[in-house]
Design a protein around this motif. Structure first.
Motif, PDB file in Angstrom:
ATOM      1  N   ARG A  15      10.263   3.836   4.108  1.00  0.00           N
ATOM      2  CA  ARG A  15      10.027   4.245   2.908  1.00  0.00           C
ATOM      3  C   ARG A  15      10.044   6.172   3.209  1.00  0.00           C
ATOM      4  O   ARG A  15       9.322   5.749   3.872  1.00  0.00           O
ATOM      5  N   VAL A  16      10.673   6.960   2.227  1.00  0.00           N
ATOM      6  CA  VAL A  16      10.362   7.968   2.380  1.00  0.00           C
ATOM      7  C   VAL A  16      10.308   8.803   1.342  1.00  0.00           C
ATOM      8  O   VAL A  16      11.049   8.459   0.204  1.00  0.00           O
ATOM      9  N   ALA A  17       9.600   9.442   1.416  1.00  0.00           N
ATOM     10  CA  ALA A  17       9.239  10.589   0.506  1.00  0.00           C
ATOM     11  C   ALA A  17       8.778  12.076   0.936  1.00  0.00           C
ATOM     12  O   ALA A  17       8.387  12.803   2.477  1.00  0.00           O
ATOM     13  N   ILE A  33       1.170  -0.704  -0.158  1.00  0.00           N
ATOM     14  CA  ILE A  33       0.272  -0.105   0.296  1.00  0.00           C
ATOM     15  C   ILE A  33       0.905   0.932   0.321  1.00  0.00           C
ATOM     16  O   ILE A  33       0.711   2.387  -0.666  1.00  0.00           O
ATOM     17  N   VAL A  34       1.456   1.166   0.711  1.00  0.00           N
ATOM     18  CA  VAL A  34       3.392   2.179   1.432  1.00  0.00           C
ATOM     19  C   VAL A  34       3.973   2.861  -0.118  1.00  0.00           C
ATOM     20  O   VAL A  34       3.207   3.670  -0.553  1.00  0.00           O
ATOM     21  N   LYS A  35       4.145   1.827  -0.939  1.00  0.00           N
ATOM     22  CA  LYS A  35       4.917   1.743  -2.045  1.00  0.00           C
ATOM     23  C   LYS A  35       3.945   1.548  -3.564  1.00  0.00           C
ATOM     24  O   LYS A  35       4.279   2.920  -4.055  1.00  0.00           O
ATOM     25  N   ARG A  36       2.976   1.363  -3.160  1.00  0.00           N
ATOM     26  CA  ARG A  36       1.999   2.203  -4.523  1.00  0.00           C
ATOM     27  C   ARG A  36       1.410   4.018  -4.583  1.00  0.00           C
ATOM     28  O   ARG A  36       1.431   4.877  -5.534  1.00  0.00           O
ATOM     29  N   PHE A  37       1.138   4.236  -2.600  1.00  0.00           N
ATOM     30  CA  PHE A  37       0.934   5.074  -3.060  1.00  0.00           C
ATOM     31  C   PHE A  37       1.655   5.796  -2.975  1.00  0.00           C
ATOM     32  O   PHE A  37       1.646   7.237  -3.592  1.00  0.00           O
ATOM     33  N   PHE A  38       2.915   5.342  -2.648  1.00  0.00           N
ATOM     34  CA  PHE A  38       4.676   6.639  -3.086  1.00  0.00           C
ATOM     35  C   PHE A  38       4.355   7.130  -4.683  1.00  0.00           C
ATOM     36  O   PHE A  38       4.748   8.066  -5.074  1.00  0.00           O
ATOM     37  N   ILE A  98      12.359   9.552  -1.585  1.00  0.00           N
ATOM     38  CA  ILE A  98      13.377   9.967  -1.265  1.00  0.00           C
ATOM     39  C   ILE A  98      14.090   7.996  -0.636  1.00  0.00           C
ATOM     40  O   ILE A  98      13.777   7.700   0.364  1.00  0.00           O
ATOM     41  N   GLY A  99      15.696   8.442  -1.973  1.00  0.00           N
ATOM     42  CA  GLY A  99      16.579   7.326  -1.170  1.00  0.00           C
ATOM     43  C   GLY A  99      15.407   5.744  -1.963  1.00  0.00           C
ATOM     44  O   GLY A  99      14.355   5.661  -2.134  1.00  0.00           O
ATOM     45  N   LYS A 100      16.260   4.272  -1.774  1.00  0.00           N
ATOM     46  CA  LYS A 100      15.467   2.894  -1.695  1.00  0.00           C
ATOM     47  C   LYS A 100      14.897   2.966  -0.269  1.00  0.00           C
ATOM     48  O   LYS A 100      14.962   3.352   1.023  1.00  0.00           O
ATOM     49  N   PRO A 101      13.905   1.643  -0.161  1.00  0.00           N
ATOM     50  CA  PRO A 101      13.285   1.381   0.585  1.00  0.00           C
ATOM     51  C   PRO A 101      15.280   0.626   1.570  1.00  0.00           C
ATOM     52  O   PRO A 101      15.459   0.135   1.297  1.00  0.00           O
TER      53      PRO A 101
END
Ligand SMILES: C[S@@+](CC[C@H](N)C(=O)[O-])C[C@H]1O[C@@H](n2cnc3c(N)ncnc32)[C@H](O)[C@@H]1O
Length: 305
Positions: free
Chosen positions: A299-301, A244-249, A276-279
């Motif tokens: 994860r960072v955005a 969910i987080v990955k798809r949203f980002f 921002i950056g890789k997981p």
């Protein structure tokens, strides 16, 4: 109130990524025992502020103590899905460390553990809502199978749901070990290194606390609450959350979709986030100290202005 030792996962990595302006306002959506909150407060100046959330009354009680000690801090007994309703201003960062805390898992009476006998509760907010025992007593067989399959990724969901319904007709299922035994006996193929009740317990816990729905709402409302260049920093613990987080980002960093052939400028895409950056995963050193960090993904955005 229990005050068990609690290890804060990916502590330095997550707070390094979150705090970009020491004078600004931040949100910790999952206070727990306050490990990440305390680290955020260490980094902030006297002008900075931190607003934390937790559904769990025990976590909130510990947050109230921290409010007494530090005027820059306040806590709300609410879901992080309500961030936008609770905040009066935009913030420079939102942090989420998803799932249950070690104290929740470790205390038998909270009913999260298939290893410890306790009432089958599983509510993060144990002052409100339906317990796992109540839900299991009344849910339709197909709804139980759905939770086991969709939220627990349990291959034998139908078979296990059938066994639960058979047993509840003979005797109410009221304790964690009672449920763990029913699930274990109905599970025909045990995965190596995994307790056969792991997936079913995860599925029921996610159902009881509407964890994935809360997460989807929270990602949207957090994004709307962020200032330009503000950070959204999320630690997830299983593939459903992380997806969910990955798809949203990904979606918010790609922007709007247009039909093929339509000439599109960067501005028309209206991108909202930059990844921002890789997981990031826990280091070997952290894994040695805390085995629960093995499934954590950070994860960072950043909010685009
Ligand atoms: C992994 S722990 C957080 C640990 C914390 N970062 C620390 O260092 O102590 C997750 C916490 O988030 C809370 N929580 C989970 N989902 C929530 C939600 N939707 N809203 C508010 N709190 C939530 C749980 O009650 C639990 O206390």
């Amino acid at each position: 109130m229990a005050n068990e030792a609690h290890y804060s996962v990916l502590l330095k990595e997550s707070i390094d990524a979150l705090v970009v302006d020491v004078d600004a306002v931040y949100v910790d959506g999952t206070f727990g025992r306050g490990g990440h909150s305390r680290e955020i407060l260490k980094r902030l100046s006297d002008k900075g502020r931190l607003v934390a959330f937790d559904k769990d009354p025990e976590a909130v009680a510990i947050g109230r103590q921290l409010e007494e000690e530090d005027a820059r801090f306040s806590i709300r007994h609410n879901s992080f899905a309500a961030i936008d309703q609770e905040l009066q201003e935009k913030v420079a960062g939102v942090f989420l460390d998803l799932g249950v805390s070690s104290p929740q898992l470790d205390q038998a009476q909270r009913g999260f553990s298939f290893m410890k006998d306790g009432p089958l509760d599983m509510r993060m907010n144990n002052q409100d809502g339906v317990t796992a025992a109540q839900w299991i007593a009344e849910a339709k067989q197909e709804d139980i199978a759905f939770a086991l399959k969709e939220y627990g990724e349990e291959r034998f969901a139908k078979r296990i749901a059938g066994a639960i319904v058979e047993h509840r007709e003979l005797k109410p299922i009221e304790t964690t070990l009672q449920l763990a035994k029913i699930v274990t006996d109905a599970n025909p193929r045990w995965e190596k290194g995994k307790n056969p009740a792991t997936r079913a317990f995860q599925g029921i816990r996610i159902q009881i606390n509407s964890e994935l729905d809360d997460l989807m709402v929270a990602l949207d409302t957090s994004l709307q609450s962020l200032l330009p260049l503000g950070r959204l920093v999320v630690i997830s613990f299983h593939s459903l959350e992380d997806r969910i987080v990955k798809r949203f980002f990904r979606d918010k960093s790609r922007g709007k979709e247009f039909p093929i052939g339509v000439p599109v400028t960067e501005a028309m895409l209206e991108k909202e986030l930059k990844i921002i950056g890789k997981p990031i995963k826990a280091s070997e050193a952290e894994l040695e100290e805390n085995i629960r960090s093995r499934s954590a993904v950070l994860r960072v955005a950043e909010r685009l202005g």
